[in-house]
Write an enzyme that holds these catalytic residues in place. Sequence first.
Site, PDB file in Angstrom:
ATOM      1  N   LYS A  49       0.839  -1.208   0.000  1.00 54.25           N
ATOM      2  CA  LYS A  49       0.000   0.000   0.000  1.00 54.25           C
ATOM      3  C   LYS A  49       0.872   1.256   0.000  1.00 54.25           C
ATOM      4  O   LYS A  49       0.602   2.212  -0.731  1.00 54.25           O
ATOM      5  CB  LYS A  49      -0.941  -0.013   1.215  1.00 54.25           C
ATOM      6  CG  LYS A  49      -2.070  -1.028   1.060  1.00 54.25           C
ATOM      7  CD  LYS A  49      -2.885  -1.242   2.326  1.00 54.25           C
ATOM      8  CE  LYS A  49      -3.862  -2.393   2.099  1.00 54.25           C
ATOM      9  NZ  LYS A  49      -4.599  -2.790   3.309  1.00 54.25           N
ATOM     10  N   GLN A  93      -5.308  -1.903   9.630  1.00 53.09           N
ATOM     11  CA  GLN A  93      -5.010  -3.124   8.875  1.00 53.09           C
ATOM     12  C   GLN A  93      -5.558  -4.359   9.601  1.00 53.09           C
ATOM     13  O   GLN A  93      -5.298  -4.551  10.791  1.00 53.09           O
ATOM     14  CB  GLN A  93      -3.483  -3.238   8.689  1.00 53.09           C
ATOM     15  CG  GLN A  93      -3.040  -4.443   7.895  1.00 53.09           C
ATOM     16  CD  GLN A  93      -3.481  -4.387   6.427  1.00 53.09           C
ATOM     17  OE1 GLN A  93      -3.397  -3.353   5.773  1.00 53.09           O
ATOM     18  NE2 GLN A  93      -3.960  -5.501   5.916  1.00 53.09           N
ATOM     19  N   ASP A 116     -11.479   2.601   4.038  1.00 56.69           N
ATOM     20  CA  ASP A 116     -11.746   1.179   3.787  1.00 56.69           C
ATOM     21  C   ASP A 116     -13.241   0.940   3.586  1.00 56.69           C
ATOM     22  O   ASP A 116     -13.639  -0.139   3.133  1.00 56.69           O
ATOM     23  CB  ASP A 116     -11.251   0.315   4.965  1.00 56.69           C
ATOM     24  CG  ASP A 116      -9.950  -0.420   4.651  1.00 56.69           C
ATOM     25  OD1 ASP A 116      -9.643  -0.590   3.457  1.00 56.69           O
ATOM     26  OD2 ASP A 116      -9.264  -0.825   5.603  1.00 56.69           O
TER      27      ASP A 116
END
Length: 278
Positions: A49, A93, A116
């Site tokens: 990422k 995460q 997200d």
Amino acid sequence: MYRTLSGKEPAEALILQVKRKSGKLDYTPTLGIILVGGDNASQIYVNTKVKKAAGAGIKTHIHKLPEKIPEGELLGLIDKLNEDEHVDGFIVQAPLPKHIDSLRVIERIDPKKDVDGWTSVNMGRMFLGMDSFLPATPAGVIRMLEYYDVKLEGKHAVVIGRSNIVGKPLATLLLGKNATVTVCHSKTKNLSEYTKTADILISAVGMPGLVKGNMVKRGAIVIDVGITKVGATIKGDVEFDEVIKNADCSPVPGGVGPMTVAMLLNNVVEAAERKVGK
Ligand code: NAD
């Protein structure tokens, strides 16, 4: 011959778009990444990422926290990032250690920074067909299908897996594209009866070898979301070598993974655009 539906080209095309959009802002957008513990796979995803973000004109800031961090401290960091005007969006995460309540943690994220798309606000808005940050993996699958010009309207899409971050939102997005959707899961009996009727089959389970060649209709489109580490290699859910003889199929690695990262970065630049009122 059937097509290998690589995620690399559509992901690169999307990252180029993201870069163009970030270049039009008068500052560099910033993505915060909270990484709890030393999970190897998570560290690899985070590294990817960071690298891809740099190529898309997005700054990243990693907050590495110890495995045993009390939940309260993690929530405290989220509060700080919610308030920090230099952070356009941030993610936590997955997976989180077992002593942490993941839903409580996600719910603490300001929906305006939830790149997200996992908070109930963004999920709910997506469910209602309203503007929202779409969860990156399901949105990446849809974008990939569009890139390969796969028509969804009136088609039978079968999704294997019903998680909150992949299966369920993916089913919702497919419905939004006027597909007829069947969702299969761990309690589904006779899985192959469903998969054989799929025009579009998407597997998001995490079980190598789950989808075999004889479970797929000739000419179908098969998207493999699964990622499982087997020794030194990464495996999807689909027996690619068998399935590709009968159907278009995405590989693992190099399929949905790159799309997920690109969609996340797209959400970050959108968060920045919204912040400045573009
Ligand atoms: P999850 O463990 O939360 O969900 C797995 C789902 O599979 C469950 O809904 C369960 O009901 C279903 N399932 C389990 N056994 C089954 C069986 N025998 N038959 C049918 N269904 C069964 O996982 P998740 O977070 O949704 O992720 C699924 C997979 O996708 C994992 O391998 C994960 O690593 C991968 N993943 C990949 C990306 C990517 O970018 N490519 C992103 C997210 C997740």
